[in-house]
Design a protein around this motif. Structure first.
Motif, PDB file in Angstrom:
ATOM      1  N   SER A   1       1.540  14.702  27.863  1.00 54.78           N
ATOM      2  CA  SER A   1       1.599  14.471  29.303  1.00 54.78           C
ATOM      3  C   SER A   1       3.041  14.235  29.729  1.00 54.78           C
ATOM      4  CB  SER A   1       0.754  13.256  29.675  1.00 54.78           C
ATOM      5  OG  SER A   1       0.918  12.941  31.031  1.00 54.78           O
ATOM      6  N   LYS A   2       3.531  15.047  30.635  1.00 57.11           N
ATOM      7  CA  LYS A   2       4.918  14.936  31.079  1.00 57.11           C
ATOM      8  C   LYS A   2       5.107  13.851  32.135  1.00 57.11           C
ATOM      9  CE  LYS A   2       8.747  17.782  32.648  1.00 57.11           C
ATOM     10  NZ  LYS A   2       9.211  19.076  33.084  1.00 57.11           N
ATOM     11  N   ASP A   3       4.049  13.207  32.565  1.00 56.16           N
ATOM     12  CA  ASP A   3       4.108  12.241  33.668  1.00 56.16           C
ATOM     13  C   ASP A   3       5.145  11.137  33.476  1.00 56.16           C
ATOM     14  OD1 ASP A   3       2.144  13.681  34.934  1.00 56.16           O
ATOM     15  OD2 ASP A   3       0.513  12.383  34.263  1.00 56.16           O
ATOM     16  N   ASN A   4       5.264  10.584  32.275  1.00 58.21           N
ATOM     17  CA  ASN A   4       6.172   9.457  32.053  1.00 58.21           C
ATOM     18  C   ASN A   4       7.396   9.833  31.233  1.00 58.21           C
ATOM     19  OD1 ASN A   4       4.487   7.614  33.421  1.00 58.21           O
ATOM     20  ND2 ASN A   4       3.199   7.438  31.617  1.00 58.21           N
ATOM     21  N   ILE A   5       7.715  11.114  31.168  1.00 55.37           N
ATOM     22  CA  ILE A   5       8.815  11.594  30.345  1.00 55.37           C
ATOM     23  C   ILE A   5       9.906  12.165  31.244  1.00 55.37           C
ATOM     24  CG2 ILE A   5       9.487  13.196  28.501  1.00 55.37           C
ATOM     25  CD1 ILE A   5       7.507  11.087  27.578  1.00 55.37           C
ATOM     26  N   GLY A   6      11.148  11.875  30.889  1.00 52.61           N
ATOM     27  CA  GLY A   6      12.279  12.432  31.620  1.00 52.61           C
ATOM     28  C   GLY A   6      13.520  12.306  30.764  1.00 52.61           C
ATOM     29  N   GLY A   7      14.601  12.836  31.240  1.00 54.47           N
ATOM     30  CA  GLY A   7      15.848  12.724  30.509  1.00 54.47           C
ATOM     31  C   GLY A   7      16.476  14.066  30.239  1.00 54.47           C
ATOM     32  N   GLY A   8      17.495  14.046  29.373  1.00 49.55           N
ATOM     33  CA  GLY A   8      18.281  15.241  29.124  1.00 49.55           C
ATOM     34  C   GLY A   8      17.831  16.105  27.977  1.00 49.55           C
ATOM     35  N   ALA A   9      16.904  15.645  27.155  1.00 50.83           N
ATOM     36  CA  ALA A   9      16.438  16.439  26.015  1.00 50.83           C
ATOM     37  C   ALA A   9      15.361  17.420  26.465  1.00 50.83           C
ATOM     38  CB  ALA A   9      15.878  15.519  24.931  1.00 50.83           C
ATOM     39  N   PRO A  10      15.264  18.558  25.787  1.00 50.75           N
ATOM     40  CA  PRO A  10      14.170  19.488  26.097  1.00 50.75           C
ATOM     41  C   PRO A  10      12.813  18.813  25.899  1.00 50.75           C
ATOM     42  CG  PRO A  10      15.775  20.518  24.666  1.00 50.75           C
ATOM     43  CD  PRO A  10      16.137  19.067  24.741  1.00 50.75           C
ATOM     44  N   ILE A  11      11.877  19.102  26.791  1.00 53.63           N
ATOM     45  CA  ILE A  11      10.544  18.507  26.745  1.00 53.63           C
ATOM     46  C   ILE A  11       9.525  19.617  26.529  1.00 53.63           C
ATOM     47  CG2 ILE A  11       8.802  17.193  28.019  1.00 53.63           C
ATOM     48  CD1 ILE A  11      11.196  15.994  29.618  1.00 53.63           C
ATOM     49  N   PHE A  12       8.712  19.471  25.488  1.00 51.22           N
ATOM     50  CA  PHE A  12       7.647  20.418  25.181  1.00 51.22           C
ATOM     51  C   PHE A  12       6.321  19.749  25.492  1.00 51.22           C
ATOM     52  CE2 PHE A  12      11.280  21.505  22.650  1.00 51.22           C
ATOM     53  CZ  PHE A  12      11.287  22.882  22.602  1.00 51.22           C
ATOM     54  N   VAL A  13       5.566  20.289  26.430  1.00 51.94           N
ATOM     55  CA  VAL A  13       4.260  19.741  26.797  1.00 51.94           C
ATOM     56  C   VAL A  13       3.201  20.598  26.122  1.00 51.94           C
ATOM     57  CG1 VAL A  13       2.701  19.156  28.676  1.00 51.94           C
ATOM     58  CG2 VAL A  13       5.177  18.952  29.009  1.00 51.94           C
ATOM     59  N   GLU A  14       2.388  19.968  25.285  1.00 53.17           N
ATOM     60  CA  GLU A  14       1.360  20.678  24.519  1.00 53.17           C
ATOM     61  C   GLU A  14      -0.036  20.230  24.964  1.00 53.17           C
ATOM     62  OE1 GLU A  14       2.003  23.159  22.872  1.00 53.17           O
ATOM     63  OE2 GLU A  14       4.051  22.977  22.151  1.00 53.17           O
ATOM     64  N   PRO A  15      -1.035  21.104  24.836  1.00 55.63           N
ATOM     65  CA  PRO A  15      -2.384  20.786  25.322  1.00 55.63           C
ATOM     66  C   PRO A  15      -3.202  19.878  24.393  1.00 55.63           C
ATOM     67  CG  PRO A  15      -2.331  23.010  24.458  1.00 55.63           C
ATOM     68  CD  PRO A  15      -0.919  22.497  24.429  1.00 55.63           C
ATOM     69  N   THR A  16      -2.873  19.856  23.085  1.00 52.64           N
ATOM     70  CA  THR A  16      -3.652  19.065  22.127  1.00 52.64           C
ATOM     71  C   THR A  16      -2.724  18.345  21.150  1.00 52.64           C
ATOM     72  OG1 THR A  16      -3.806  20.830  20.485  1.00 52.64           O
ATOM     73  CG2 THR A  16      -5.545  20.758  22.188  1.00 52.64           C
ATOM     74  N   LYS A  17      -3.258  17.309  20.495  1.00 54.51           N
ATOM     75  CA  LYS A  17      -2.487  16.596  19.471  1.00 54.51           C
ATOM     76  C   LYS A  17      -2.127  17.516  18.310  1.00 54.51           C
ATOM     77  CE  LYS A  17      -3.853  11.827  20.095  1.00 54.51           C
ATOM     78  NZ  LYS A  17      -4.364  10.619  19.454  1.00 54.51           N
ATOM     79  N   GLU A  18      -3.057  18.381  17.935  1.00 56.43           N
ATOM     80  CA  GLU A  18      -2.798  19.312  16.835  1.00 56.43           C
ATOM     81  C   GLU A  18      -1.616  20.220  17.162  1.00 56.43           C
ATOM     82  OE1 GLU A  18      -5.042  23.166  15.389  1.00 56.43           O
ATOM     83  OE2 GLU A  18      -6.064  21.360  14.643  1.00 56.43           O
ATOM     84  N   ARG A  19      -1.608  20.761  18.365  1.00 58.74           N
ATOM     85  CA  ARG A  19      -0.514  21.642  18.785  1.00 58.74           C
ATOM     86  C   ARG A  19       0.794  20.861  18.900  1.00 58.74           C
ATOM     87  NH1 ARG A  19       1.942  25.755  18.080  1.00 58.74           N
ATOM     88  NH2 ARG A  19       2.891  26.743  19.853  1.00 58.74           N
ATOM     89  N   MET A  20       0.716  19.606  19.338  1.00 59.75           N
ATOM     90  CA  MET A  20       1.895  18.749  19.423  1.00 59.75           C
ATOM     91  C   MET A  20       2.510  18.556  18.035  1.00 59.75           C
ATOM     92  SD  MET A  20       2.201  14.925  21.119  1.00 59.75           S
ATOM     93  CE  MET A  20       1.265  14.103  19.841  1.00 59.75           C
ATOM     94  N   GLN A  21       1.658  18.294  17.041  1.00 61.41           N
ATOM     95  CA  GLN A  21       2.119  18.118  15.662  1.00 61.41           C
ATOM     96  C   GLN A  21       2.732  19.399  15.106  1.00 61.41           C
ATOM     97  OE1 GLN A  21       2.386  15.473  13.779  1.00 61.41           O
ATOM     98  NE2 GLN A  21       1.336  13.990  15.069  1.00 61.41           N
ATOM     99  N   GLN A  22       2.126  20.546  15.399  1.00 66.02           N
ATOM    100  CA  GLN A  22       2.656  21.831  14.923  1.00 66.02           C
ATOM    101  C   GLN A  22       4.038  22.097  15.506  1.00 66.02           C
ATOM    102  OE1 GLN A  22      -0.456  24.506  16.130  1.00 66.02           O
ATOM    103  NE2 GLN A  22      -1.663  24.181  14.277  1.00 66.02           N
TER     104      GLN A  22
ATOM    105  N   LEU B   1       5.994  12.381  20.776  1.00 67.26           N
ATOM    106  CA  LEU B   1       6.837  12.410  19.589  1.00 67.26           C
ATOM    107  C   LEU B   1       8.250  12.788  20.032  1.00 67.26           C
ATOM    108  CD1 LEU B   1       4.527  14.606  17.323  1.00 67.26           C
ATOM    109  CD2 LEU B   1       4.707  12.129  17.299  1.00 67.26           C
ATOM    110  N   ILE B   2       9.255  12.317  19.261  1.00 67.82           N
ATOM    111  CA  ILE B   2      10.618  12.742  19.517  1.00 67.82           C
ATOM    112  C   ILE B   2      11.203  13.317  18.231  1.00 67.82           C
ATOM    113  CG2 ILE B   2      11.071  11.167  21.433  1.00 67.82           C
ATOM    114  CD1 ILE B   2      12.601   9.364  19.471  1.00 67.82           C
ATOM    115  N   ILE B   3      12.136  14.240  18.398  1.00 68.50           N
ATOM    116  CA  ILE B   3      12.873  14.811  17.285  1.00 68.50           C
ATOM    117  C   ILE B   3      14.272  14.202  17.347  1.00 68.50           C
ATOM    118  CG2 ILE B   3      13.720  16.917  16.189  1.00 68.50           C
ATOM    119  CD1 ILE B   3      10.701  16.903  16.402  1.00 68.50           C
TER     120      ILE B   3
END
Length: 63
Positions: A15-36, A57-59
């Motif tokens: 969910s991008k609702d509470n995310i912001g900043g200068g790093a690239p943001i990847f919004v994924e539909p599922t936890k599995e896809r987020m982990q991949q 998650l952050i890299i």
């Protein structure tokens, strides 16, 4: 004692609702896809994945 400095390279989230900043943001539909996506970016960027919450998650490259 040595101190580590880290740089956030990317954010992967369900969910991008509470995310912001200068790093690239990847919004994924599922936890599995987020982990991949996080796993792929971890390898590509030679960095580490850190869990901020169940939905985010952050890299980070540690110096």
């Amino acid at each position: 004692m040595s101190s580590q400095i880290g740089q956030i390279l990317a954010v992967i989230t369900l969910s991008k609702d509470n995310i912001g900043g200068g790093a690239p943001i990847f919004v994924e539909p599922t936890k599995e896809r987020m982990q991949q996506t996080a796993s792929a970016l971890e390898k590509i960027l030679d960095a580490m994945v850190h869990e901020i919450s169940e939905e985010t998650l952050i890299i980070v490259r540690h110096k």
